[in-house]
Design a protein around this motif. Structure first.
Motif, PDB file in Angstrom:
ATOM      1  N   LEU A   1      11.932  -0.304  11.234  1.00 60.29           N
ATOM      2  CA  LEU A   1      11.662   0.817  10.332  1.00 60.29           C
ATOM      3  C   LEU A   1      10.335   0.660   9.592  1.00 60.29           C
ATOM      4  CD1 LEU A   1      15.132   1.562   8.705  1.00 60.29           C
ATOM      5  CD2 LEU A   1      13.928   2.875  10.450  1.00 60.29           C
ATOM      6  N   ALA A   2       9.832  -0.568   9.473  1.00 60.86           N
ATOM      7  CA  ALA A   2       8.624  -0.810   8.674  1.00 60.86           C
ATOM      8  C   ALA A   2       7.412  -0.040   9.175  1.00 60.86           C
ATOM      9  CB  ALA A   2       8.309  -2.308   8.638  1.00 60.86           C
ATOM     10  N   GLU A   3       7.432   0.380  10.437  1.00 65.71           N
ATOM     11  CA  GLU A   3       6.294   1.110  10.994  1.00 65.71           C
ATOM     12  C   GLU A   3       6.409   2.618  10.790  1.00 65.71           C
ATOM     13  OE1 GLU A   3       6.081  -0.152  15.056  1.00 65.71           O
ATOM     14  OE2 GLU A   3       6.076  -2.254  14.468  1.00 65.71           O
TER      15      GLU A   3
ATOM     16  N   TYR B   1      11.078  10.064   1.469  1.00 65.15           N
ATOM     17  CA  TYR B   1      11.704  10.018   2.790  1.00 65.15           C
ATOM     18  C   TYR B   1      10.872   9.164   3.735  1.00 65.15           C
ATOM     19  CZ  TYR B   1      14.727  13.771   1.242  1.00 65.15           C
ATOM     20  OH  TYR B   1      15.647  14.518   0.543  1.00 65.15           O
ATOM     21  N   LEU B   2      11.583   8.497   4.619  1.00 63.91           N
ATOM     22  CA  LEU B   2      10.966   7.703   5.671  1.00 63.91           C
ATOM     23  C   LEU B   2      11.265   8.377   7.003  1.00 63.91           C
ATOM     24  CD1 LEU B   2       9.703   5.080   6.850  1.00 63.91           C
ATOM     25  CD2 LEU B   2      12.018   4.138   6.845  1.00 63.91           C
ATOM     26  N   TYR B   3      10.239   8.577   7.802  1.00 65.70           N
ATOM     27  CA  TYR B   3      10.401   9.112   9.154  1.00 65.70           C
ATOM     28  C   TYR B   3      10.251   7.934  10.095  1.00 65.70           C
ATOM     29  CZ  TYR B   3      10.136  13.655   7.035  1.00 65.70           C
ATOM     30  OH  TYR B   3      10.394  14.759   6.266  1.00 65.70           O
ATOM     31  N   ASP B   4      11.363   7.564  10.762  1.00 69.44           N
ATOM     32  CA  ASP B   4      11.308   6.360  11.573  1.00 69.44           C
ATOM     33  C   ASP B   4      10.346   6.551  12.746  1.00 69.44           C
ATOM     34  OD1 ASP B   4      12.666   5.957  14.351  1.00 69.44           O
ATOM     35  OD2 ASP B   4      13.906   7.462  13.359  1.00 69.44           O
ATOM     36  N   PRO B   5       9.712   5.450  13.189  1.00 67.52           N
ATOM     37  CA  PRO B   5       8.624   5.563  14.165  1.00 67.52           C
ATOM     38  C   PRO B   5       9.062   5.875  15.598  1.00 67.52           C
ATOM     39  CG  PRO B   5       9.035   3.272  13.657  1.00 67.52           C
ATOM     40  CD  PRO B   5       9.885   4.084  12.727  1.00 67.52           C
ATOM     41  N   LEU B   6      10.314   5.611  15.943  1.00 69.71           N
ATOM     42  CA  LEU B   6      10.734   5.790  17.328  1.00 69.71           C
ATOM     43  C   LEU B   6      11.475   7.096  17.593  1.00 69.71           C
ATOM     44  CD1 LEU B   6      11.921   2.148  18.077  1.00 69.71           C
ATOM     45  CD2 LEU B   6       9.738   3.216  18.661  1.00 69.71           C
TER      46      LEU B   6
ATOM     47  N   PHE C   1       8.601  -0.346   1.158  1.00 72.93           N
ATOM     48  CA  PHE C   1       7.731   0.825   1.095  1.00 72.93           C
ATOM     49  C   PHE C   1       7.385   1.142  -0.350  1.00 72.93           C
ATOM     50  CE2 PHE C   1      10.575   1.269   4.700  1.00 72.93           C
ATOM     51  CZ  PHE C   1       9.684   1.483   5.742  1.00 72.93           C
ATOM     52  N   ARG C   2       6.147   1.563  -0.557  1.00 74.18           N
ATOM     53  CA  ARG C   2       5.713   2.065  -1.868  1.00 74.18           C
ATOM     54  C   ARG C   2       5.353   3.534  -1.659  1.00 74.18           C
ATOM     55  NH1 ARG C   2       0.382  -0.247  -4.763  1.00 74.18           N
ATOM     56  NH2 ARG C   2      -0.027   1.528  -6.106  1.00 74.18           N
ATOM     57  N   THR C   3       6.039   4.400  -2.391  1.00 77.45           N
ATOM     58  CA  THR C   3       5.787   5.833  -2.250  1.00 77.45           C
ATOM     59  C   THR C   3       4.517   6.213  -3.011  1.00 77.45           C
ATOM     60  OG1 THR C   3       7.200   6.352  -4.132  1.00 77.45           O
ATOM     61  CG2 THR C   3       8.248   6.368  -1.956  1.00 77.45           C
ATOM     62  N   SER C   4       4.048   7.435  -2.799  1.00 78.33           N
ATOM     63  CA  SER C   4       2.809   7.871  -3.451  1.00 78.33           C
ATOM     64  C   SER C   4       2.941   7.918  -4.976  1.00 78.33           C
ATOM     65  CB  SER C   4       2.356   9.222  -2.895  1.00 78.33           C
ATOM     66  OG  SER C   4       3.377  10.170  -3.039  1.00 78.33           O
ATOM     67  N   ASP C   5       4.182   7.997  -5.491  1.00 86.65           N
ATOM     68  CA  ASP C   5       4.349   7.977  -6.957  1.00 86.65           C
ATOM     69  C   ASP C   5       4.501   6.557  -7.500  1.00 86.65           C
ATOM     70  OD1 ASP C   5       6.981   7.206  -6.453  1.00 86.65           O
ATOM     71  OD2 ASP C   5       7.894   9.003  -7.294  1.00 86.65           O
ATOM     72  N   GLY C   6       4.398   5.544  -6.609  1.00 84.96           N
ATOM     73  CA  GLY C   6       4.429   4.154  -7.043  1.00 84.96           C
ATOM     74  C   GLY C   6       5.792   3.482  -6.984  1.00 84.96           C
ATOM     75  N   THR C   7       6.842   4.225  -6.642  1.00 86.02           N
ATOM     76  CA  THR C   7       8.168   3.634  -6.542  1.00 86.02           C
ATOM     77  C   THR C   7       8.240   2.744  -5.300  1.00 86.02           C
ATOM     78  OG1 THR C   7       9.092   5.613  -7.560  1.00 86.02           O
ATOM     79  CG2 THR C   7      10.643   4.131  -6.482  1.00 86.02           C
TER      80      THR C   7
ATOM     81  N   LEU D   1       0.834  -1.197   0.000  1.00 82.97           N
ATOM     82  CA  LEU D   1       0.000   0.000   0.000  1.00 82.97           C
ATOM     83  C   LEU D   1       0.870   1.249   0.000  1.00 82.97           C
ATOM     84  CD1 LEU D   1      -2.645  -1.118   2.637  1.00 82.97           C
ATOM     85  CD2 LEU D   1      -2.812  -1.221   0.135  1.00 82.97           C
ATOM     86  N   PRO D   2       0.455   2.286  -0.707  1.00 86.04           N
ATOM     87  CA  PRO D   2       1.249   3.523  -0.740  1.00 86.04           C
ATOM     88  C   PRO D   2       1.465   4.101   0.664  1.00 86.04           C
ATOM     89  CG  PRO D   2      -0.434   3.574  -2.446  1.00 86.04           C
ATOM     90  CD  PRO D   2      -0.719   2.376  -1.579  1.00 86.04           C
ATOM     91  N   ARG D   3       2.702   4.480   0.934  1.00 87.82           N
ATOM     92  CA  ARG D   3       3.148   5.165   2.148  1.00 87.82           C
ATOM     93  C   ARG D   3       3.048   4.326   3.416  1.00 87.82           C
ATOM     94  NH1 ARG D   3       0.019  10.645   1.746  1.00 87.82           N
ATOM     95  NH2 ARG D   3      -1.594   9.116   1.874  1.00 87.82           N
ATOM     96  N   ILE D   4       2.822   3.018   3.276  1.00 90.21           N
ATOM     97  CA  ILE D   4       2.733   2.133   4.434  1.00 90.21           C
ATOM     98  C   ILE D   4       3.761   1.025   4.277  1.00 90.21           C
ATOM     99  CG2 ILE D   4       1.269   0.481   5.658  1.00 90.21           C
ATOM    100  CD1 ILE D   4      -1.111   2.239   4.883  1.00 90.21           C
ATOM    101  N   GLY D   5       4.603   0.858   5.290  1.00 89.13           N
ATOM    102  CA  GLY D   5       5.640  -0.165   5.239  1.00 89.13           C
ATOM    103  C   GLY D   5       5.087  -1.560   5.461  1.00 89.13           C
TER     104      GLY D   5
END
Length: 108
Positions: free
Chosen positions: A58-60, A67-72, A36-42, A19-23
């Motif tokens: 990092l998956a969360e 860019y990925l913003y890590d959850p912790l 991760f799938r970015t909003s542009d599909g990459t 799913l877009p933007r969800i790890g």
């Protein structure tokens, strides 16, 4: 004794499964990857271990652009290079990804 193929691509699922933007965590050859799938599909694949001294998954994390913003620790990580952005420092191991006929392949 088992040997790992270096640089071999393994199937990780179809594009629609990411799913877009969800790890999503994917395990390939005893490696736990955050995909991760970015909003542009990459689609990007990274080691699912935070480079922060205290570690963590990092998956969360939250994806914005490439860019990925890590959850912790809210570290900003460039998904194209794995480089942690200033003022923090670090490097996330990234894995090559290719998409063929809607199938996602990741090299480990």
């Amino acid at each position: 004794m088992t040997t790992k193929q270096t640089g071999a691509y393994y199937p990780a699922g179809t594009v629609d499964e990411f799913l877009p933007r969800i790890g999503r965590v994917v395990e390939i050859e005893d490696e736990q990857l955050a995909v991760f799938r970015t909003s542009d599909g990459t689609i990007y694949a990274a080691d699912n271990h935070n480079p922060h001294p205290k570690g963590g998954p990092l998956a969360e994390g939250i994806v914005s652009g490439h860019y990925l913003y890590d959850p912790l620790y809210d570290w900003k990580i460039d998904l194209t290079t794995g480089q942690v952005q200033a003022p923090d420092t670090g490097q996330v191991k990234m894995y090559p990804v290719k998409v063929e006929n809607e199938q996602v392949w990741i090299a480990v």
